[in-house]
Design a protein around this motif. Structure first.
Motif, short mmCIF file in Angstrom:
data_model
loop_
_atom_site.label_atom_id
_atom_site.label_comp_id
_atom_site.label_asym_id
_atom_site.label_seq_id
_atom_site.Cartn_x
_atom_site.Cartn_y
_atom_site.Cartn_z
N UNK A 249 -25.78 38.52 -50.88
CA UNK A 249 -24.76 38.31 -49.86
C UNK A 249 -23.84 37.18 -50.28
N UNK A 250 -22.54 37.43 -50.24
CA UNK A 250 -21.54 36.40 -50.47
C UNK A 250 -20.66 36.34 -49.24
N UNK A 251 -20.35 35.13 -48.78
CA UNK A 251 -19.50 34.93 -47.60
C UNK A 251 -18.21 34.25 -48.05
N UNK A 252 -17.09 34.77 -47.59
CA UNK A 252 -15.79 34.26 -48.04
C UNK A 252 -14.77 34.35 -46.92
N UNK A 253 -13.58 33.78 -47.15
CA UNK A 253 -12.48 33.91 -46.21
C UNK A 253 -11.92 35.33 -46.27
N UNK A 254 -11.28 35.80 -45.18
CA UNK A 254 -10.82 37.19 -45.13
C UNK A 254 -9.45 37.43 -45.75
N UNK A 255 -9.21 36.87 -46.93
CA UNK A 255 -7.97 37.16 -47.66
C UNK A 255 -8.32 37.73 -49.02
N UNK A 256 -7.37 38.45 -49.62
CA UNK A 256 -7.67 39.20 -50.84
C UNK A 256 -8.17 38.30 -51.97
N UNK A 257 -7.59 37.12 -52.12
CA UNK A 257 -8.00 36.26 -53.22
C UNK A 257 -9.46 35.82 -53.06
N UNK A 258 -9.80 35.37 -51.86
CA UNK A 258 -11.18 34.94 -51.62
C UNK A 258 -12.16 36.09 -51.76
N UNK A 259 -11.78 37.27 -51.26
CA UNK A 259 -12.65 38.44 -51.35
C UNK A 259 -12.83 38.83 -52.81
N UNK A 260 -11.75 38.83 -53.57
CA UNK A 260 -11.85 39.18 -55.00
C UNK A 260 -12.79 38.23 -55.72
N UNK A 261 -12.66 36.94 -55.48
CA UNK A 261 -13.52 35.97 -56.15
C UNK A 261 -14.99 36.15 -55.75
N UNK A 262 -15.22 36.54 -54.48
CA UNK A 262 -16.59 36.77 -54.04
C UNK A 262 -17.19 37.99 -54.76
N UNK A 263 -16.38 39.02 -54.95
CA UNK A 263 -16.88 40.19 -55.70
C UNK A 263 -17.20 39.80 -57.15
N UNK A 264 -16.32 39.06 -57.75
CA UNK A 264 -16.53 38.65 -59.13
C UNK A 264 -17.82 37.86 -59.27
N UNK A 265 -18.13 37.07 -58.23
CA UNK A 265 -19.33 36.24 -58.28
C UNK A 265 -20.57 37.00 -57.82
N UNK A 266 -20.40 38.20 -57.27
CA UNK A 266 -21.53 38.95 -56.72
C UNK A 266 -22.41 39.48 -57.83
#
Length: 266
Positions: A249-266
């Protein structure tokens, strides 16, 4: 040596996923756009539509709320300018930018929202912004869907504001077609755990219902998740909360940049 494919399943409403899907694809992911919810505009008689000029502040709980309400206003009154002196407020920078780009909004319209550096983009974060005003607006129009959290409205009322709630749209679980379900089953059969983007509790419930109906519950339990609010953690499989499973589980802000970085770190 081959590596297992990285699968991203993006569940935001239609039209909200394409740019993120492109970035993830460029980064080597297989991006699947699979909205959890369908947005249905609500028809409202012109006489029943609350007008912004009758309030001191209009709060939009999401970009969808802003779009649907402004469409309702344009349909009822034509393309009119946002009334001077009426504050607009929303929960994040992306929604605020969409408002500023709307034809009704002029350069001098005040749009309040949590900043890019805010720890979250939600009702609590917007409340912190509103608390910085010299005084809270007395008359507030809260534009939302037919369902959702009412924390901000309740909090404003507790502080003495007169709050009018207006539902501008209806959210319903989306129907996934046979091709989408076949793709999920193929990944499940191959033992490939997808990483799901979950952005609302209602959306999480809709996804889980579709997964259960497709007989993919055991695969869902092995998947990973990117969540845009800590409260969504309770909507994902219990195994994700076990010690040593924090990478699920990764938690991030609801904007594309934050979401993209969370996927990369997943």
């Amino acid at each position: 040596m081959s590596t297992a494919p990285r699968v991203a399943i993006l569940t935001r409403p239609a039209g909200r996923n394409e740019a993120l899907a492109g970035r993830l694809t460029d980064a080597g992911w297989s991006a699947c756009i699979l909205p959890a919810l369908a947005i249905h505009p609500l028809q409202v008689a012109a006489a029943d539509l609350p007008r912004p000029a009758d309030f001191d502040m209009v709060v939009f709980v999401s970009g969808n709320a802003a779009k649907q309400y402004l469409d309702q206003l344009a349909h009822a009154d034509g393309q009119a300018a946002w009334p001077a002196g009426v504050i607009a407020a929303t929960v994040g920078p992306a929604s605020a930018q969409a408002l500023r780009e709307a034809p009704a909004f002029g350069a001098n319209t005040t749009v309040l929202h949590p900043g890019d550096d805010a720890p979250s983009h939600d009702s609590e974060a917007l409340w912190n912004v509103l608390c910085g005003l010299p005084q809270l607006p007395a008359r507030v129009l809260l534009v939302r869907g037919t369902q959702g959290r009412d924390w901000l409205g309740d909090t404003l009322e507790a502080q003495g504001a007169a709050v009018t709630r207006h539902a501008a749209y209806l959210r319903r679980p989306a129907l996934w077609d046979d091709a989408a379900l076949a793709a999920l089953r193929q990944w499940a059969d191959a033992g490939v755990p997808a990483t799901w983007l979950i952005t609302s509790g209602e959306g999480a419930d809709a996804v889980r219902a579709c997964v259960d109906a497709a007989g993919l519950s055991s695969w869902w339990a092995r998947c990973r998740f990117v969540l845009t609010h800590p409260s969504l953690a309770r909507r994902v499989p219990p195994g994700c909360h076990d010690s040593g499973a924090t990478e699920m589980v990764k938690i991030c802000l609801p904007n594309d940049e934050s979401i993209f970085q969370a996927f990369v770190a997943a």
